[in-house]
Scaffold this active site. Structure first.
Site, PDB file in Angstrom:
ATOM      1  N   ASP A 187       0.855  -1.207   0.139  1.00  0.00           N
ATOM      2  CA  ASP A 187      -0.173   0.047  -0.040  1.00  0.00           C
ATOM      3  C   ASP A 187       1.016   1.181   0.020  1.00  0.00           C
ATOM      4  O   ASP A 187       1.690   1.355   0.808  1.00  0.00           O
ATOM      5  CB  ASP A 187      -0.952  -0.178   1.144  1.00  0.00           C
ATOM      6  N   GLU A 271      -1.944  -1.747  -5.745  1.00  0.00           N
ATOM      7  CA  GLU A 271      -3.189  -1.069  -6.197  1.00  0.00           C
ATOM      8  C   GLU A 271      -3.231  -0.152  -7.497  1.00  0.00           C
ATOM      9  O   GLU A 271      -2.132   0.617  -7.493  1.00  0.00           O
ATOM     10  CB  GLU A 271      -4.184  -0.475  -4.956  1.00  0.00           C
ATOM     11  N   CYS A 323     -12.076  -4.564   6.755  1.00  0.00           N
ATOM     12  CA  CYS A 323     -11.244  -5.181   7.878  1.00  0.00           C
ATOM     13  C   CYS A 323     -10.480  -6.364   7.180  1.00  0.00           C
ATOM     14  O   CYS A 323     -11.276  -7.208   6.565  1.00  0.00           O
ATOM     15  CB  CYS A 323     -12.259  -5.482   9.015  1.00  0.00           C
ATOM     16  N   CYS A 326     -12.058  -9.681   9.217  1.00  0.00           N
ATOM     17  CA  CYS A 326     -13.521 -10.138   9.131  1.00  0.00           C
ATOM     18  C   CYS A 326     -13.988 -10.027   7.902  1.00  0.00           C
ATOM     19  O   CYS A 326     -15.279 -10.348   7.566  1.00  0.00           O
ATOM     20  CB  CYS A 326     -14.261  -9.954  10.548  1.00  0.00           C
ATOM     21  N   CYS A 341     -11.477  -2.364  14.498  1.00  0.00           N
ATOM     22  CA  CYS A 341     -12.409  -3.064  13.856  1.00  0.00           C
ATOM     23  C   CYS A 341     -13.436  -3.203  15.026  1.00  0.00           C
ATOM     24  O   CYS A 341     -12.870  -3.971  16.186  1.00  0.00           O
ATOM     25  CB  CYS A 341     -12.108  -4.403  13.322  1.00  0.00           C
ATOM     26  N   CYS A 344     -14.569  -7.386  15.286  1.00  0.00           N
ATOM     27  CA  CYS A 344     -13.624  -8.487  15.557  1.00  0.00           C
ATOM     28  C   CYS A 344     -12.356  -8.142  16.456  1.00  0.00           C
ATOM     29  O   CYS A 344     -11.483  -8.701  16.558  1.00  0.00           O
ATOM     30  CB  CYS A 344     -12.945  -9.246  14.503  1.00  0.00           C
ATOM     31  N   ASP A 351      -2.395   1.601   7.150  1.00  0.00           N
ATOM     32  CA  ASP A 351      -2.024   0.984   5.750  1.00  0.00           C
ATOM     33  C   ASP A 351      -1.539  -0.309   5.717  1.00  0.00           C
ATOM     34  O   ASP A 351      -1.616  -0.849   4.690  1.00  0.00           O
ATOM     35  CB  ASP A 351      -0.639   1.935   5.603  1.00  0.00           C
TER      36      ASP A 351
HETATM   37 ZN   LIG Z   1     -12.914  -7.032  11.756  1.00  0.00          ZN
END
Ligand SMILES: [Zn+2]
Length: 389
Positions: A187, A271, A323, A326, A341, A344, A351
């Site tokens: 990234d 990307e 995320c 999850c 998150c 989870c 990054d």
């Molecule tokens: Zn998560």
């Protein structure tokens, strides 16, 4: 497979040769401007466009002290300039983002290269470059040339250094990478130059920003000098030298990082960024240009291929929101640097989380990778993204 590669070497011409080269560049620039003028006038008067063959015929009578093919190459350049112009008009009709400009007359300090398209040059003992109508110039041959030499160009840098570029056709055989199953997601960002999915970070060197004060001081100095004066030439050289230093530092950094990554990982996932759109943000444009991700990705692309690996471009959608544990979306502002998150309890740097997502969005299944082509990188999208600097 045959690919085109460019090999660039420093030249050390003596004082007389510099004079000769400079005067040849000046004459070639005159020829260029003349041909352009004739082409425009013929079209205005007769509504007829001069072809490449017509231009070549015109060039024959000019300055016989310059090698004939070098003169002909100027005719090719004029022809190419018009072809590019018409192609861009066509492109603009189908897709609005292209800039179209009519071929321009050039000032001689902006005409900085001459090309021997086929013959007229010879490399002696890897120490001396013989050029027809110029002489023997000392060359610093710091690395061997591979493949077959097709064309040769002599270039003058804004700081008055001379270089020779050999364009070669190199046969490439498909290699196996030394680490078959090593993969990484990258990234790119401004806080850090790049964050890897392994959690490692490449810090941003910010060369332009570091030299900014010096640069603006010397540019201010240049703007105060009278046009055409000797002091102005001196001040211009000072600015050019600073720019050259920044470019050299940046290219050195990019080459080293891309070399390390392409030798360590078989599959590199990045990307595909639309840098041109990002540059429109005027608060960030300078920093984005300084980071030069586009060049970095281009270097990665060919270095990965020649090490036997692959560079894979993926869609950047949701990579920073999702995320990586999850898979649920956790929206956050650009200023929030942590990924927390609520579903989870994953806590990561934003990054790092994005880099893992980028690695996961690679859709080529692991088992089938051996049979995929070496380079599936989309060159077309890369060209469109290139920032206009
Ligand atoms: Zn998560």
């Amino acid at each position: 497979m045959i690919v085109n590669r460019m090999y660039k070497y420093r030249l050390y011409p003596n004082k007389e040769q510099v004079k000769l080269l400079t005067s040849q560049l000046k004459s070639l620039c005159n020829i260029y401007n003349h041909l352009l003028k004739i082409k425009i006038n013929v079209y205005k008067e007769n509504k007829r466009s001069l072809s490449r063959k017509d231009l070549n015929a015109l060039v024959k009578a000019w300055d016989k002290h310059i090698h004939s093919q070098v003169r002909q190459n100027v005719a090719d350049r004029v022809d190419k300039a018009f072809n590019n112009f018409f192609n861009r008009i066509k492109l603009k009709k189908s897709y609005a983002k292209v800039k179209v400009g009519f071929p321009r007359f050039k000032a001689d300090h902006r005409y900085n290269s001459l090309t021997y398209p086929q013959s007229g040059f010879n490399l002696l003992n890897n120490r001396i470059l013989h050029l027809s109508k110029i002489g023997d110039i000392i060359i610093k041959f710091h690395r061997p040339i591979e493949g077959k030499i097709k064309t040769l160009s002599i270039k003058r840098s804004p700081t008055g250094k001379w270089y020779v570029c050999f364009s070669c056709e190199v046969p490439v055989t498909k290699k196996r990478h030394k680490f078959l199953d090593k993969q990484v997601g990258i990234d790119v960002g401004l806080e850090n130059f790049a964050t890897l999915s392994t959690g490692n970070v490449i810090t941003n060197p910010r060369y332009l920003i570091k030299s900014e004060n010096k640069l603006s001081k010397s540019q201010r100095c240049l703007s105060r000098k009278f046009k055409g004066s000797k002091n102005r030439t001196k001040a211009r050289l000072k600015v050019a030298k600073l720019h050259e230093k920044i470019t050299n530092q940046r290219m050195d950094f990019l080459h080293k990082q891309s070399h390390y990554l392409s030798n360590t990982y078989n599959y590199i996932v990045v990307e595909s960024l639309n840098i041109k759109n990002m540059m429109k943000n005027r608060y960030l444009a300078k920093h984005i240009a300084d980071a030069s991700w586009n060049t970095f990705i281009q270097l990665l692309s060919y270095k990965a291929a020649s090490a036997g690996g692959q560079l894979i471009c993926v869609d950047p959608k949701y990579t920073s929101i999702k995320c990586s544990c999850c898979g649920k979306n956790v929206p956050k502002k650009l200023s929030v640097r942590e990924h927390n998150c609520p579903f989870c309890d994953l806590k990561l740097h934003r990054d790092h989380n994005a880099a893992i997502n980028i690695l996961h969005s690679n859709k080529i299944p692991l088992g089938r990778r051996e049979s995929t082509p070496v380079e599936i990188f989309d060159r077309k999208s890369l060209k469109q993204d290139a920032p206009q600097l």
